[in-house]
Scaffold this motif. Structure first.
Motif, PDB file in Angstrom:
ATOM      1  N   VAL A 139       0.870  -1.176   0.000  1.00 30.26           N
ATOM      2  CA  VAL A 139       0.000   0.000   0.000  1.00 30.26           C
ATOM      3  C   VAL A 139       0.905   1.224   0.000  1.00 30.26           C
ATOM      4  O   VAL A 139       1.747   1.381   0.887  1.00 30.26           O
ATOM      5  N   LEU A 140       0.738   2.064  -1.014  1.00 33.26           N
ATOM      6  CA  LEU A 140       1.606   3.215  -1.204  1.00 33.26           C
ATOM      7  C   LEU A 140       0.946   4.457  -0.618  1.00 33.26           C
ATOM      8  O   LEU A 140      -0.035   4.970  -1.148  1.00 33.26           O
ATOM      9  N   GLY A 141       1.472   4.918   0.504  1.00 35.80           N
ATOM     10  CA  GLY A 141       0.968   6.149   1.101  1.00 35.80           C
ATOM     11  C   GLY A 141       1.500   7.356   0.355  1.00 35.80           C
ATOM     12  O   GLY A 141       2.702   7.450   0.084  1.00 35.80           O
ATOM     13  N   ALA A 142       0.613   8.279  -0.015  1.00 35.36           N
ATOM     14  CA  ALA A 142       1.016   9.473  -0.747  1.00 35.36           C
ATOM     15  C   ALA A 142       0.049  10.606  -0.432  1.00 35.36           C
ATOM     16  O   ALA A 142      -1.148  10.380  -0.250  1.00 35.36           O
ATOM     17  N   ARG A 143       0.578  11.826  -0.377  1.00 33.18           N
ATOM     18  CA  ARG A 143      -0.283  12.987  -0.123  1.00 33.18           C
ATOM     19  C   ARG A 143      -1.168  13.294  -1.317  1.00 33.18           C
ATOM     20  O   ARG A 143      -2.291  13.776  -1.155  1.00 33.18           O
ATOM     21  N   ASP A 144      -0.668  13.045  -2.511  1.00 33.16           N
ATOM     22  CA  ASP A 144      -1.377  13.377  -3.740  1.00 33.16           C
ATOM     23  C   ASP A 144      -2.028  12.130  -4.330  1.00 33.16           C
ATOM     24  O   ASP A 144      -1.349  11.149  -4.618  1.00 33.16           O
ATOM     25  N   ASP A 145      -3.354  12.179  -4.491  1.00 36.46           N
ATOM     26  CA  ASP A 145      -4.084  11.013  -4.985  1.00 36.46           C
ATOM     27  C   ASP A 145      -3.588  10.557  -6.350  1.00 36.46           C
ATOM     28  O   ASP A 145      -3.388   9.355  -6.584  1.00 36.46           O
ATOM     29  N   ALA A 146      -3.396  11.498  -7.265  1.00 39.42           N
ATOM     30  CA  ALA A 146      -2.994  11.146  -8.626  1.00 39.42           C
ATOM     31  C   ALA A 146      -1.607  10.521  -8.648  1.00 39.42           C
ATOM     32  O   ALA A 146      -1.375   9.515  -9.337  1.00 39.42           O
ATOM     33  N   ALA A 147      -0.683  11.106  -7.885  1.00 39.53           N
ATOM     34  CA  ALA A 147       0.679  10.562  -7.842  1.00 39.53           C
ATOM     35  C   ALA A 147       0.683   9.167  -7.240  1.00 39.53           C
ATOM     36  O   ALA A 147       1.385   8.262  -7.728  1.00 39.53           O
ATOM     37  N   GLY A 148      -0.078   8.969  -6.185  1.00 41.81           N
ATOM     38  CA  GLY A 148      -0.154   7.651  -5.569  1.00 41.81           C
ATOM     39  C   GLY A 148      -0.766   6.623  -6.483  1.00 41.81           C
ATOM     40  O   GLY A 148      -0.267   5.489  -6.607  1.00 41.81           O
ATOM     41  N   ALA A 149      -1.849   6.998  -7.158  1.00 41.28           N
ATOM     42  CA  ALA A 149      -2.525   6.073  -8.070  1.00 41.28           C
ATOM     43  C   ALA A 149      -1.629   5.705  -9.238  1.00 41.28           C
ATOM     44  O   ALA A 149      -1.594   4.538  -9.675  1.00 41.28           O
ATOM     45  N   ASP A 150      -0.888   6.682  -9.771  1.00 39.67           N
ATOM     46  CA  ASP A 150       0.014   6.412 -10.883  1.00 39.67           C
ATOM     47  C   ASP A 150       1.123   5.450 -10.466  1.00 39.67           C
ATOM     48  O   ASP A 150       1.452   4.508 -11.200  1.00 39.67           O
ATOM     49  N   ALA A 151       1.695   5.677  -9.279  1.00 40.60           N
ATOM     50  CA  ALA A 151       2.761   4.800  -8.792  1.00 40.60           C
ATOM     51  C   ALA A 151       2.248   3.382  -8.579  1.00 40.60           C
ATOM     52  O   ALA A 151       2.907   2.405  -8.955  1.00 40.60           O
ATOM     53  N   ALA A 152       1.063   3.265  -7.986  1.00 44.64           N
ATOM     54  CA  ALA A 152       0.485   1.943  -7.760  1.00 44.64           C
ATOM     55  C   ALA A 152       0.211   1.235  -9.080  1.00 44.64           C
ATOM     56  O   ALA A 152       0.449   0.025  -9.219  1.00 44.64           O
ATOM     57  N   ALA A 153      -0.269   1.983 -10.066  1.00 45.42           N
ATOM     58  CA  ALA A 153      -0.562   1.388 -11.371  1.00 45.42           C
ATOM     59  C   ALA A 153       0.704   0.841 -12.025  1.00 45.42           C
ATOM     60  O   ALA A 153       0.671  -0.206 -12.684  1.00 45.42           O
ATOM     61  N   ARG A 154       1.821   1.546 -11.849  1.00 46.65           N
ATOM     62  CA  ARG A 154       3.083   1.075 -12.425  1.00 46.65           C
ATOM     63  C   ARG A 154       3.523  -0.235 -11.777  1.00 46.65           C
ATOM     64  O   ARG A 154       4.079  -1.118 -12.446  1.00 46.65           O
ATOM     65  N   LEU A 155       3.255  -0.389 -10.490  1.00 39.14           N
ATOM     66  CA  LEU A 155       3.593  -1.642  -9.821  1.00 39.14           C
ATOM     67  C   LEU A 155       2.642  -2.756 -10.239  1.00 39.14           C
ATOM     68  O   LEU A 155       3.067  -3.899 -10.462  1.00 39.14           O
ATOM     69  N   VAL A 156       1.376  -2.438 -10.352  1.00 43.24           N
ATOM     70  CA  VAL A 156       0.397  -3.437 -10.790  1.00 43.24           C
ATOM     71  C   VAL A 156       0.762  -3.959 -12.175  1.00 43.24           C
ATOM     72  O   VAL A 156       0.622  -5.157 -12.476  1.00 43.24           O
ATOM     73  N   ALA A 157       1.253  -3.066 -13.038  1.00 45.06           N
ATOM     74  CA  ALA A 157       1.650  -3.468 -14.390  1.00 45.06           C
ATOM     75  C   ALA A 157       2.802  -4.469 -14.368  1.00 45.06           C
ATOM     76  O   ALA A 157       3.019  -5.199 -15.342  1.00 45.06           O
TER      77      ALA A 157
END
Length: 241
Positions: free
Chosen positions: A33-51
């Motif tokens: 679980v990637l904690g991030a202040r910015d929703d978009a930045a967190g979602a993008d980072a998580a998506a890169r890991l999911v890929a």
């Protein structure tokens, strides 16, 4: 997903060392679980890991906000119920001289100091205490605080950075007290020094990659039950306090 899969929360995980820690734990089979202040930045980072085939998701988390941390703990409880690993990675340096990298103690702006300590120390305490109910549900909870050898009173490396270095000295002291408090429990707490890693934190001036910087934190996050407690470690072993 299996019932034995471990869950790890990494703060400040949308980039740099935090992202590398999350990636490495994900490759070891953790749900990250990637904690991030910015929703978009967190979602993008998580998506890169999911890929990459990693079980990853983002979580809005501002370590300087009591309300944000409480909300994140509640959301995580609803999502997974148990937390096995907490890596307190989020951190800031405070303004420094771009040429010398220095922070002169004789001209410290106390508001800057308060802001750095709020993230680097109080933020760790906020998140740790909020996540403790979830960590205590784990059979082998691990807490890792990202520190720096610049906080070492024995080594004192690099330029005089009165704000940043002092905040890490403070964090090291807090790490020891948590380890003492958990001495007779399964919770193992340690601090990790990633070294001088090339990230936007330092203008990409470091000589180490984020993956290299993540290695010690990942090792401490996956310690066996008889692993060290209350220590301060880097690649080569113990960092002198």
């Amino acid at each position: 997903m299996t019932t034995t899969q471990k869950t790890a929360l990494v703060t400040g995980a949308n980039k740099g060392i935090g992202y590398a820690i999350a990636e490495a734990l994900g490759r070891l089979g953790h749900r990250v679980v990637l904690g991030a202040r910015d929703d978009a930045a967190g979602a993008d980072a998580a998506a890169r890991l999911v890929a990459q085939g990693i079980d990853a998701s983002a979580l809005r988390l501002d370590v300087t906000s009591d309300a944000s941390v409480a909300a994140a703990a509640g959301e995580l409880a609803d999502r997974v119920g148990t937390l096995d690993v907490l890596v307190n990675n989020a951190g800031v340096s405070g303004a420094f001289d771009p040429v010398t990298w220095g922070q002169d103690p004789t001209t410290i702006d106390l508001d800057v100091l308060r802001g750095v300590v709020d993230t680097n120390v109080y933020g760790v305490i906020r998140v740790t205490n909020a996540m403790l109910p979830l960590l205590r549900r784990s059979d082998a909870p691990r807490i890792v605080n990202t520190s720096s050898s610049m906080g070492s009173l024995g080594r004192q490396p690099g330029p005089v950075m009165a704000v940043y270095s002092s905040s890490k000295t403070f964090l090291n002291g807090v790490t020891v007290q948590y380890a003492r408090a958990f001495a007779d429990t399964p919770v193992i707490v340690n601090a990790a020094c990633p070294g001088l890693v090339a990230t936007d934190f330092n203008g990409f001036a470091g000589d180490r990659t984020p993956e290299q910087g993540a290695a010690t934190a990942v090792r401490l996050a996956t310690l066996p039950d008889d692993g060290p407690r209350g220590g301060f470690f880097e690649d080569d072993g113990v960092v002198p306090w």
